[in-house]
Motif scaffolding. Structure first.
Motif, PDB file in Angstrom:
ATOM      1  N   GLY A   1       0.896  -1.300   0.018  1.00 24.92           N
ATOM      2  CA  GLY A   1      -0.170   0.116   0.012  1.00 24.92           C
ATOM      3  C   GLY A   1       0.991   1.163  -0.073  1.00 24.92           C
ATOM      4  O   GLY A   1       2.213   1.177   0.079  1.00 24.92           O
ATOM      5  N   SER A   2       0.191   2.465  -0.306  1.00 24.24           N
ATOM      6  CA  SER A   2       0.875   3.726  -0.046  1.00 24.24           C
ATOM      7  C   SER A   2       1.777   3.868   0.998  1.00 24.24           C
ATOM      8  O   SER A   2       2.921   4.493   0.803  1.00 24.24           O
ATOM      9  N   ARG A   3       1.225   3.566   2.277  1.00 26.43           N
ATOM     10  CA  ARG A   3       2.012   3.800   3.192  1.00 26.43           C
ATOM     11  C   ARG A   3       3.347   2.968   3.316  1.00 26.43           C
ATOM     12  O   ARG A   3       4.454   3.527   3.848  1.00 26.43           O
TER      13      ARG A   3
ATOM     14  N   ASP B   1       4.959   1.577   0.687  1.00 26.62           N
ATOM     15  CA  ASP B   1       5.735   2.228  -0.189  1.00 26.62           C
ATOM     16  C   ASP B   1       6.539   3.382   0.222  1.00 26.62           C
ATOM     17  O   ASP B   1       7.689   3.589   0.097  1.00 26.62           O
ATOM     18  N   GLU B   2       5.979   4.371   0.856  1.00 26.08           N
ATOM     19  CA  GLU B   2       6.703   5.601   1.574  1.00 26.08           C
ATOM     20  C   GLU B   2       7.882   4.990   2.516  1.00 26.08           C
ATOM     21  O   GLU B   2       8.838   5.621   2.672  1.00 26.08           O
TER      22      GLU B   2
END
Length: 129
Positions: free
Chosen positions: A2-4, A6-7
């Motif tokens: 998910g995006s978190r 990925d960050e």
């Protein structure tokens, strides 16, 4: 991921590259194994040089290790499951980060035998150019 997550992977790569242990500009690749066991994080790894030599090296600060713990928790929260180990590769000249996760074998990227010459283990972790 998910995006978190990925960050957090990008943050992890930035923390590793910003660490004083990797300021030496001779390395061509970095391989780090992060392990999360019973809520405790640990890390080991190597840097690899153009001449084929390698050297055991882990970050001097705890930043990357803390981020591994946060990434583990975030991925579990996102429904990705709880992994045991992650293998982080960073290569030059592009400073590309690749990360793999091991969910089944808690010792997949651990040394199979301990010896004075850890070249077999270091070679098994070496990033592909």
């Amino acid at each position: 991921m998910g995006s978190r997550s990925d960050e957090l992977v990008l943050k992890l790569g930035s923390e590793i590259l910003a660490d004083e242990k990797y300021a030496d500009d001779r390395w061509q690749g970095i391989a780090l194994v992060g392990q999360v066991t019973g809520g405790t994080e640990s890390m080991n790894g190597y840097v690899y040089f153009a001449d084929g030599d390698f050297e055991a090296r882990t970050p001097a600060t705890m930043d990357a290790l803390c981020t591994i713990g946060v990434l583990h928790g975030e991925m579990e929260k996102e429904g990705k499951g709880a992994w045991h180990q992650c293998l982080i590769h960073i290569t030059r000249p592009d400073l590309r980060i690749r990360i793999s996760f091991e969910y089944d074998d808690p010792k997949r990227w651990s040394p199979k035998k301990l010896s004075r010459d850890m070249s077999e283990y270091a070679d098994s972790l070496k990033p592909q150019s």
